[in-house]
Scaffold this active site. Structure first.
Site: not given
Length: 379
Positions: A67-68, A71
Site C-alpha cells: 500500500h505504501e 503511494h
C-alpha cells in the site's frame, strides 16, 4: 516517524519499521491463533495454528507495505520526492518531501493506496477460492479468507473522507480541482479528519460500554489518532502558509545572548543566564562559528562552585544542517524538530552569529499571519 529497524532501500527510498509493528503482529497472530483459526478448524493442532497465524501476520504487514510502496512510486512518478517508508502499528507511512503540483497528481497519489489494498484483497480472495476448490487444508483457506477480508476492509476504511486518511487526500484533490485553491482544500480535508476522528472516538466509547470493550477501545484509539493527526497537519499547514515568501531573517530572534565553548559554565550562569529571558543559548567557537547549544535546564545542574565545567562540556552539538543562512526561505525550518530545548536552528553568516530560531519564533510567525488574514486558529 523514526525507524527502529532499517531494512534497506527500495529504488533509493529508505524502508524500515517502527517497534510497534512487532506488537501489532503479535496481537494479530494471537487473535488468529486463539480465535479465528480454531473456529474455522477445531481439529488443527496448536503448532499448526500458530504457524499459520504468524505467516498470515507477516503477509498482512507485507500488504500494508505494498500500500505504501504504491503511494511512493506514484509520487515519484509525479515529481514528488519520497523521504522514507515506515511501517508502524496502525499501518504505514510514506513520507513525502513536497507537495503534488496539480490536483490530478494529488488524486492519483492518494487513490493508488486504497486501490492497492483492494487488489491485494482480491488476490487473497482468488487464492482462497482456488485453495477451496483444490481441497487445501482448512487452516490455509481460513487464513487466506481473513487476509482477503482485512485488506478489503482497509481499502474501504482508507477511503473515509478525512485527513490523514487517503480518503482525506482524495477529498482535498477533488476540492482543489474544483476551486483551484489548494490551501483551502487542505484545510477542509483536515477539518473533516478532526470531525471523523471525534465521531470514531464517540462510537468507540459507546461500543466499549454496550458491546465489546476490545473493539470499542480499538475504534476509540484509531479515532484519537486520526483527530490528533488532522489537528497536527492543520498546524503544519498554518506554519507553511505563514512561512510563504519569508526569509529565515524575518523569523529569527536577532542578537541572542550566547556563550563561548571555552567559557566556564558557572560564570556564564552568573553573568548572562540569570538576567536573560532565553531558555536556550547558542555556544560559539573561538572563530565565532556556532558549535552547540545549552539549555537553562542543563545550566541549572552545574554546582555553583564548580569551575572546571565549560559551556562546551554542557552544550548539545549542532550539525551543519542546523546552521542556517539568514537569506534562506523560512520554510526550511518547518521540517526541523527542536535540537536543544526550544531551539530549532542557529542563524549565522561569515563566522558571525546573527540570531536563533525557536519554536516560539515559529509560533509568533504563525500568529502574525493569522492576525493579518483574520483567520481563527484550528480547534
Amino acid at each position: 516517524m523514526k525507524q527502529t529497524f532499517r531494512f534497506g532501500t527500495f529504488r533509493g527510498i529508505p524502508v524500515g519499521m517502527h517497534w510497534s509493528v512487532l506488537v501489532i503482529m503479535l496481537v494479530i497472530a494471537e487473535i488468529l491463533a486463539r480465535s479465528v483459526l480454531p473456529t474455522a478448524d477445531p481439529g488443527a493442532s496448536s503448532g499448526v495454528r500458530w504457524t499459520a497465524a504468524v505467516v498470515a501476520a507477516v503477509l498482512f504487514m507485507g500488504s500494508l507495505a505494498a500500500h505504501e510502496f504504491a503511494h511512493a512510486l506514484v509520487a515519484r512518478r509525479r515529481g514528488v520526492r519520497v523521504g522514507s517508508i515506515t511501517l508502524w502499528a496502525l499501518g504505514g507511512l510514506a513520507e513525502l518531501d513536497g507537495e503534488p503540483g496539480t490536483a490530478r497528481d494529488d488524486l492519483q497519489i492518494a487513490g493508488v493506496g486504497p486501490l492497492t489494498s483492494a487488489v491485494a484483497g482480491a488476490a487473497f480472495a482468488g487464492a482462497w477460492a482456488a485453495g477451496h476448490a483444490l481441497g487445501a487444508p482448512v487452516i490455509v483457506t481460513a487464513s487466506l479468507s481473513w487476509l482477503a477480508a482485512t485488506n478489503l476492509l482497509i481499502a474501504v476504511f482508507n477511503l473515509l473522507p478525512g485527513a490523514p486518511l487517503d480518503g482525506g487526500r482524495i477529498l482535498r484533490a477533488l476540492l482543489w480541482g474544483r476551486s483551484g485553491d489548494r490551501a483551502a482544500a487542505t484545510r477542509s480535508a483536515q477539518r473533516a479528519g478532526m470531525v471523523l476522528g471525534q465521531v470514531m472516538i464517540g462510537a468507540g466509547l459507546l461500543t466499549l460500554l454496550l458491546w465489546s470493550w476490545f473493539n470499542g477501545l480499538w475504534l476509540a484509539v484509531v479515532g484519537w489518532f486520526i483527530a490528533g493527526s488532522a489537528r497536527a497537519e492543520a498546524r503544519f499547514t498554518d506554519l507553511r502558509e505563514a512561512a510563504k515568501d519569508l526569509r529565515v531573517a524575518d523569523v529569527m530572534t536577532r542578537d541572542p545572548d550566547h556563550g563561548w565553548a571555552w567559557q566556564p559554565a558557572a560564570a556564564f550562569v552568573q553573568d548572562v543566564a540569570v538576567r536573560s529571558h532565553q531558555t536556550v543559548f547558542p555556544v560559539v567557537s573561538v572563530a565565532g562559528d556556532p558549535v552547540g547549544a545549552v539549555t537553562v535546564d542543563r545550566l541549572s545542574r552545574v554546582p555553583e562552585r564548580e569551575s572546571g565545567v565549560t559551556l562546551g562540556d554542557l552544550s548539545v552539538p549542532l550539525g551543519a544542517d542546523r546552521i542556517i543562512d539568514p537569506e534562506r526561505p523560512a520554510d526550511v525550518l518547518l521540517q526541523m524538530a527542536p535540537v536543544a530545548g526550544s531551539l530549532v536552528a542557529v542563524v549565522a553568516a561569515d563566522h558571525h552569529l546573527l540570531g536563533i530560531v525557536t519554536t516560539d519564533d515559529l509560533q509568533r510567525m504563525m500568529r502574525r499571519t493569522r492576525l493579518s488574514r483574520g483567520s481563527p486558529a484550528p480547534a
